[in-house]
Design a protein around this motif. Structure first.
Motif, PDB file in Angstrom:
ATOM      1  N   PRO A 135      -2.999  -1.515   8.781  1.00  0.00           N
ATOM      2  CA  PRO A 135      -1.216  -0.584   8.588  1.00  0.00           C
ATOM      3  C   PRO A 135      -1.336  -0.610   7.080  1.00  0.00           C
ATOM      4  CG  PRO A 135      -0.579  -1.492  10.473  1.00  0.00           C
ATOM      5  CD  PRO A 135      -2.184  -1.904  10.132  1.00  0.00           C
ATOM      6  N   LYS A 136      -1.424  -1.668   6.358  1.00  0.00           N
ATOM      7  CA  LYS A 136      -1.329  -1.635   4.630  1.00  0.00           C
ATOM      8  C   LYS A 136      -2.356  -0.401   4.130  1.00  0.00           C
ATOM      9  CE  LYS A 136      -4.353  -5.789   4.230  1.00  0.00           C
ATOM     10  NZ  LYS A 136      -4.161  -7.305   4.050  1.00  0.00           N
ATOM     11  N   TRP A 137      -3.860  -0.434   4.962  1.00  0.00           N
ATOM     12  CA  TRP A 137      -4.892   0.595   4.320  1.00  0.00           C
ATOM     13  C   TRP A 137      -4.445   1.996   4.059  1.00  0.00           C
ATOM     14  CZ3 TRP A 137      -7.927  -1.725   0.951  1.00  0.00           C
ATOM     15  CH2 TRP A 137      -7.651  -3.596   1.339  1.00  0.00           C
ATOM     16  N   VAL A 138      -3.518   2.303   5.146  1.00  0.00           N
ATOM     17  CA  VAL A 138      -2.612   4.268   5.576  1.00  0.00           C
ATOM     18  C   VAL A 138      -2.200   4.087   4.413  1.00  0.00           C
ATOM     19  CG1 VAL A 138      -1.428   4.931   6.807  1.00  0.00           C
ATOM     20  CG2 VAL A 138      -3.122   3.205   7.873  1.00  0.00           C
ATOM     21  N   PHE A 139      -1.892   2.590   3.474  1.00  0.00           N
ATOM     22  CA  PHE A 139      -0.877   3.479   2.111  1.00  0.00           C
ATOM     23  C   PHE A 139      -2.304   4.235   0.868  1.00  0.00           C
ATOM     24  CE2 PHE A 139       2.537   0.607   3.436  1.00  0.00           C
ATOM     25  CZ  PHE A 139       3.307   1.007   3.114  1.00  0.00           C
ATOM     26  N   LEU A 140      -3.640   3.390   1.273  1.00  0.00           N
ATOM     27  CA  LEU A 140      -4.128   3.570  -0.115  1.00  0.00           C
ATOM     28  C   LEU A 140      -4.422   5.275   0.465  1.00  0.00           C
ATOM     29  CD1 LEU A 140      -6.618   1.180  -0.074  1.00  0.00           C
ATOM     30  CD2 LEU A 140      -5.461   1.870  -1.554  1.00  0.00           C
TER      31      LEU A 140
END
Length: 191
Positions: A135-140
């Motif tokens: 989920p942290k990569w969805v910020f990119l």
């Protein structure tokens, strides 16, 4: 003070919008179009249903609530309230900018694209970040979609920044409500 902020925002917009290339125009149009991401949303929904079964209903409703709140805050509240023109509608900027598509609505503060994508990213991270790393990569992805709005001359950087912050705040609110409901449900089932 407001004039100084507006000048800084305009100068930063002009600088960021000046970095363009024909091949990048096509990519940024693709990134900024909402329908581009329908398969991504469908995969997320399908995965949530497969992985969480009945719990997926609450998770998906929470995400939808965060995205809807972020969208309404920007589109129905801030844009009509502030009436800040999009850079592509400012006559004084016309010869200085690189627009690559239709300008869109008249007002741009704050960015709905930034608000909704960051609401989705923050919701996923708050709901699933302890269980999964992705989920942290969805910020990119949210940052890329948000930047595309500057690239296509639809928003100033401050429009995007405020939209992103509103999206994150919308996610925090929606997830906190969801967690309270979950806590009450589990408390009732224990009693």
């Amino acid at each position: 003070m407001l004039q100084t902020l507006n000048k800084l925002d305009t100068d930063l917009f002009l600088w960021l919008n000046s970095f363009y290339a024909p091949w990048l125009d096509t990519l940024m149009i693709w990134v900024t179009e909402r329908n581009t991401w329908i398969p991504f949303y469908a995969i997320l929904i399908g995965w949530a249903i497969y992985r969480f079964r009945k719990q997926a209903i609450g998770l998906l409703l929470t995400i939808v609530a965060a995205v809807a709140l972020g969208d309404q805050l920007t589109s129905s509240v801030l844009k009509p309230l502030t009436q800040r023109l999009r850079p592509c509608h400012v006559l004084a900027l016309q010869k200085l900018i690189h627009p690559v598509m239709e300008c869109g609505g008249q007002y741009g503060f704050a960015s709905s694209h930034a608000s909704t994508t960051f609401a989705l990213a923050a919701s996923l991270w708050l709901l699933l970040g302890k269980q999964y790393a992705w989920p942290k990569w969805v910020f990119l992805w949210a940052a890329l979609v948000s930047y595309s709005r500057i690239y296509v001359a639809a928003h100033y950087p401050f429009d995007v920044l405020v939209g992103a912050l509103l999206g994150i705040l919308s996610a925090l609110l929606a997830v906190s409500i969801y967690k309270r409901i979950q806590a009450r449900s589990s408390h009732r089932s224990i009693s």
